[in-house]
Design a protein around this motif. Structure first.
Motif, short mmCIF file in Angstrom:
data_model
loop_
_atom_site.label_atom_id
_atom_site.label_comp_id
_atom_site.label_asym_id
_atom_site.label_seq_id
_atom_site.Cartn_x
_atom_site.Cartn_y
_atom_site.Cartn_z
N SER A 138 47.83 12.22 7.78
CA SER A 138 46.79 11.86 8.49
C SER A 138 46.73 11.84 9.95
O SER A 138 47.50 12.73 10.55
CB SER A 138 45.98 10.66 7.84
N SER A 139 46.38 10.97 10.65
CA SER A 139 46.36 10.70 12.19
C SER A 139 45.95 9.51 12.57
O SER A 139 45.11 8.85 11.86
CB SER A 139 45.27 11.96 12.85
N VAL A 140 46.45 8.86 13.59
CA VAL A 140 46.11 7.70 14.30
C VAL A 140 44.68 7.87 14.73
O VAL A 140 43.80 6.75 14.79
CB VAL A 140 47.11 7.38 15.51
N SER A 141 44.35 8.97 14.85
CA SER A 141 42.83 9.04 15.48
C SER A 141 41.57 8.78 14.26
O SER A 141 40.54 8.33 14.53
CB SER A 141 42.30 10.55 15.61
N GLY A 142 42.24 8.57 12.98
CA GLY A 142 41.46 8.07 12.02
C GLY A 142 41.10 6.45 11.96
O GLY A 142 40.37 6.11 10.94
N PHE A 143 41.90 5.75 12.80
CA PHE A 143 41.63 4.21 12.76
C PHE A 143 40.34 3.90 13.72
O PHE A 143 39.80 2.87 13.87
CB PHE A 143 42.72 3.74 13.13
N PRO A 153 38.48 13.13 13.47
CA PRO A 153 38.77 11.66 13.25
C PRO A 153 38.15 11.16 12.05
O PRO A 153 38.78 10.57 11.25
CB PRO A 153 38.49 11.01 14.54
N ALA A 154 36.98 11.63 11.81
CA ALA A 154 36.15 11.17 10.50
C ALA A 154 36.97 11.82 9.23
O ALA A 154 37.18 11.05 8.40
CB ALA A 154 35.15 11.61 10.40
N SER A 155 37.40 12.95 9.50
CA SER A 155 38.15 13.70 8.28
C SER A 155 39.62 12.95 7.96
O SER A 155 39.87 12.65 6.82
CB SER A 155 38.38 14.93 8.55
N LYS A 156 40.04 12.55 9.06
CA LYS A 156 41.35 11.79 8.96
C LYS A 156 41.20 10.28 8.41
O LYS A 156 42.03 9.54 7.85
CB LYS A 156 42.09 11.87 10.29
N PRO A 182 50.62 10.09 12.24
CA PRO A 182 51.35 10.16 13.49
C PRO A 182 50.53 10.15 14.79
O PRO A 182 49.28 10.48 14.88
CB PRO A 182 51.83 11.62 13.35
N GLY A 183 51.09 9.89 15.90
CA GLY A 183 50.43 10.14 16.97
C GLY A 183 50.69 11.75 17.77
O GLY A 183 51.05 12.45 16.71
N TYR A 184 50.67 11.78 19.01
CA TYR A 184 50.69 13.04 19.77
C TYR A 184 52.18 13.45 19.22
O TYR A 184 53.00 12.99 19.48
CB TYR A 184 50.85 12.96 21.06
N ARG A 260 43.81 13.60 19.58
CA ARG A 260 44.25 15.14 19.53
C ARG A 260 45.70 15.34 19.34
O ARG A 260 46.08 16.54 19.66
CB ARG A 260 43.65 15.73 20.75
N GLU A 261 46.29 14.45 18.89
CA GLU A 261 47.68 14.48 18.71
C GLU A 261 48.27 15.08 17.55
O GLU A 261 49.53 15.23 17.51
CB GLU A 261 48.31 12.72 18.81
N THR A 262 47.41 15.53 16.73
CA THR A 262 47.99 15.44 15.26
C THR A 262 48.77 16.93 15.13
O THR A 262 49.18 17.42 16.03
CB THR A 262 46.79 15.31 14.38
N HIS A 263 49.25 17.13 13.83
CA HIS A 263 49.96 18.22 13.31
C HIS A 263 49.48 19.39 13.44
O HIS A 263 50.03 20.48 12.89
CB HIS A 263 50.26 17.98 11.58
#
Length: 263
Positions: A138-143, A153-156, A182-184, A260-263
């Protein structure tokens, strides 16, 4: 006579780059047999050639056919999968207002539908056997609602919530499900999405190998959500507990950098 150690198999999507490739390297070092899933057949073959035991499965998970092929592999009773890593994902480097329905649907098919389908394909056999692991990247952007005008971010957020929910359902069967947030992270993700991260401070970047090692450690501790690195643990705490108005102001001021940090 030495005891025979049962081989374990891991299937990794988005396996040829970034966090996916880091999972491949780490799990190969742990002795897993690997099933590598990605769209690029040439890169899959090149990666498999460097590994002691790897099977390649070319598939575009944003399509029905791609998901069907990988789901069939996950449900093959003769070749059980012990660990599934749902890593494949994408972002759109454009505002919602400037995108098309087709682009948004492709993002959701890969980031959401494929994760759901492959998790559903893997879990019944895992619960029946009484063991198995799933890591959904997932991603920290999902929080928080970061990256104004982005569906990413909504998808995450969905991936994290979905993973926590399924983890609670199946842990009584000895099966673990975890969201890795994860973060960036230094990967090809931003270049492939056309995202300019040149102004992102160096201290915000994580190493993909370190992210994977932290995630596997948290998985084996039984955590439902893993946020590698203290600075992103602090960031997610703030996103969860700070007043929403403050989160929105930070999001506008940084133009959604953390998203925008993600995988």
């Amino acid at each position: 006579m030495a005891a025979v150690t049962e081989r374990r198999t891991a299937l990794i999507t988005g396996a040829t780059a970034g966090i996916g490739a880091a999972f491949v390297r780490e799990l190969a070092a742990e002795g897993y047999d690997l099933v590598l899933v990605a769209r690029d057949e040439a890169r899959l073959a090149a990666m498999a050639a460097e590994l002691p035991s790897a099977e390649v499965l070319p598939a575009d998970l944003s399509t029905q056919e791609g998901c069907d092929a990988v789901a069939a592999r996950l449900t093959d009773p003769a070749r059980p999968v012990d660990l599934l890593v749902n890593n494949a994902g994408m972002s759109l480097n454009r505002s919602f207002l400037q995108s098309t329905a087709e682009q948004q649907e492709a993002l959701l098919r890969l980031n959401v539908t494929a994760v759901m389908r492959l998790t559903l394909a893997a879990l019944p056999a895992m619960t029946e056997r009484g063991h198995g692991d799933i890591v959904n990247v997932s991603s920290v952007s999902g929080f928080a609602a970061l990256m104004p005008g982005s569906t990413y971010p909504a998808s995450k957020a969905w991936v994290t919530n979905f993973s926590e929910s399924q983890a609670q359902l199946v842990r009584r069967f000895g099966v673990r499900v975890m969201a890795l947030c994860p973060g960036y992270t230094r990967t090809e993700f931003h270049d492939r999405a056309g995202i300019d991260v040149s102004k992102t401070p160096s201290w915000m970047w994580l190493d993909a190998g370190a992210v994977v090692r932290a995630g596997l450690k948290d998985l084996r501790k039984g955590k439902l959500v893993s946020v590698p690195d203290w600075k992103y643990k602090l960031a997610t705490f703030g996103m969860r507990h700070a007043p929403r108005s403050l989160v929105y102001r930070v999001s506008r001021g940084t133009r959604g950098r953390i998203g925008r940090e993600t995988h």
